[in-house]
Design a protein around this motif. Structure first.
Motif, mmCIF file in Angstrom:
data_model
loop_
_atom_site.group_PDB
_atom_site.id
_atom_site.type_symbol
_atom_site.label_atom_id
_atom_site.label_comp_id
_atom_site.label_asym_id
_atom_site.label_seq_id
_atom_site.Cartn_x
_atom_site.Cartn_y
_atom_site.Cartn_z
ATOM 1 N N LEU A 11 0.827 -1.205 0.000
ATOM 2 C CA LEU A 11 0.000 0.000 0.000
ATOM 3 C C LEU A 11 0.861 1.255 0.000
ATOM 4 O O LEU A 11 0.556 2.228 -0.694
ATOM 5 C CB LEU A 11 -0.946 -0.012 1.208
ATOM 6 C CG LEU A 11 -2.065 -1.053 1.158
ATOM 7 C CD1 LEU A 11 -2.788 -1.106 2.495
ATOM 8 C CD2 LEU A 11 -3.032 -0.750 0.025
ATOM 9 N N GLU A 12 1.932 1.244 0.776
ATOM 10 C CA GLU A 12 2.856 2.380 0.793
ATOM 11 C C GLU A 12 3.478 2.603 -0.592
ATOM 12 O O GLU A 12 3.619 3.737 -1.045
ATOM 13 C CB GLU A 12 3.967 2.165 1.833
ATOM 14 C CG GLU A 12 3.516 2.273 3.260
ATOM 15 C CD GLU A 12 3.256 3.696 3.708
ATOM 16 O OE1 GLU A 12 3.659 4.646 2.998
ATOM 17 O OE2 GLU A 12 2.640 3.859 4.770
ATOM 18 N N ARG A 17 3.667 5.698 -5.721
ATOM 19 C CA ARG A 17 3.482 5.769 -7.174
ATOM 20 C C ARG A 17 2.374 6.755 -7.542
ATOM 21 O O ARG A 17 2.479 7.489 -8.526
ATOM 22 C CB ARG A 17 3.199 4.383 -7.725
ATOM 23 C CG ARG A 17 4.445 3.478 -7.606
ATOM 24 C CD ARG A 17 4.192 2.056 -8.003
ATOM 25 N NE ARG A 17 3.871 1.976 -9.430
ATOM 26 C CZ ARG A 17 3.353 0.907 -10.000
ATOM 27 N NH1 ARG A 17 3.084 -0.163 -9.270
ATOM 28 N NH2 ARG A 17 3.095 0.904 -11.287
ATOM 29 N N LEU A 18 1.322 6.791 -6.746
ATOM 30 C CA LEU A 18 0.253 7.758 -6.981
ATOM 31 C C LEU A 18 0.755 9.186 -6.769
ATOM 32 O O LEU A 18 0.401 10.095 -7.535
ATOM 33 C CB LEU A 18 -0.942 7.466 -6.068
ATOM 34 C CG LEU A 18 -1.764 6.228 -6.428
ATOM 35 C CD1 LEU A 18 -2.711 5.869 -5.280
ATOM 36 C CD2 LEU A 18 -2.531 6.448 -7.723
ATOM 37 N N ALA A 69 -3.100 9.856 -0.463
ATOM 38 C CA ALA A 69 -3.204 10.088 0.979
ATOM 39 C C ALA A 69 -4.092 9.040 1.643
ATOM 40 O O ALA A 69 -3.770 8.541 2.728
ATOM 41 C CB ALA A 69 -3.738 11.493 1.246
ATOM 42 N N SER A 70 -5.181 8.671 0.983
ATOM 43 C CA SER A 70 -6.079 7.648 1.537
ATOM 44 C C SER A 70 -5.394 6.286 1.608
ATOM 45 O O SER A 70 -5.530 5.562 2.597
ATOM 46 C CB SER A 70 -7.341 7.535 0.686
ATOM 47 O OG SER A 70 -8.106 8.711 0.786
ATOM 48 N N VAL A 71 -4.658 5.946 0.564
ATOM 49 C CA VAL A 71 -3.945 4.664 0.550
ATOM 50 C C VAL A 71 -2.887 4.648 1.649
ATOM 51 O O VAL A 71 -2.715 3.657 2.359
ATOM 52 C CB VAL A 71 -3.334 4.387 -0.844
ATOM 53 C CG1 VAL A 71 -2.377 3.209 -0.809
ATOM 54 C CG2 VAL A 71 -4.428 4.163 -1.872
ATOM 55 N N VAL A 77 -3.114 2.319 9.066
ATOM 56 C CA VAL A 77 -4.129 1.660 9.883
ATOM 57 C C VAL A 77 -3.833 0.164 9.976
ATOM 58 O O VAL A 77 -3.874 -0.420 11.063
ATOM 59 C CB VAL A 77 -5.545 1.907 9.314
ATOM 60 C CG1 VAL A 77 -6.568 0.975 9.944
ATOM 61 C CG2 VAL A 77 -5.946 3.360 9.515
ATOM 62 N N TYR A 78 -3.525 -0.454 8.847
ATOM 63 C CA TYR A 78 -3.206 -1.886 8.869
ATOM 64 C C TYR A 78 -1.935 -2.150 9.671
ATOM 65 O O TYR A 78 -1.859 -3.106 10.434
ATOM 66 C CB TYR A 78 -3.059 -2.439 7.448
ATOM 67 C CG TYR A 78 -4.378 -2.610 6.760
ATOM 68 C CD1 TYR A 78 -5.350 -3.468 7.272
ATOM 69 C CD2 TYR A 78 -4.668 -1.921 5.595
ATOM 70 C CE1 TYR A 78 -6.572 -3.628 6.647
ATOM 71 C CE2 TYR A 78 -5.882 -2.077 4.955
ATOM 72 C CZ TYR A 78 -6.833 -2.925 5.488
ATOM 73 O OH TYR A 78 -8.036 -3.085 4.857
#
Length: 94
Positions: A11-12, A17-18, A69-71, A77-78
């Motif tokens: 996810l990071e 990449r985003l 930012a959401s990712v 959180v995980y």
């Protein structure tokens, strides 16, 4: 078990990449906006069109940055949840 698995590191990486993509969109918007001094033969209409394109590109840039930012938040959180589970297991073994 639900079979669901989250990989915070993946996810990071997706968030990074985003963010890179958002930067590229920002650069594209900067290059598109206001084509500079093209002389008296270029009508104001061209400037209006390129400014509109730049605004749309910047909107996409903002959406991509918000997604990044959401990712990144989901990864945290995980990661925090995993750390909490590990701590609970240590206490249970102790």
């Amino acid at each position: 078990m639900t079979g669901f698995h989250a990989d915070p590191a993946a996810l990071e990486e997706l968030a990074r990449r985003l963010e890179d993509a958002a930067e590229e969109y920002g650069a594209a918007a900067d290059e598109t906006s206001g084509p500079g001094d093209l002389g008296p033969l270029v009508p104001d209409a061209l400037r209006a069109v390129t400014d509109e394109w730049a605004d749309r590109i910047r909107a996409v840039q903002r959406e991509i940055a918000a997604t990044a930012a959401s990712v990144r938040t989901a990864a945290q959180v995980y990661r925090t949840g995993d750390a909490g589970v590990v701590e609970e297991l240590r206490r249970a073994d102790g």
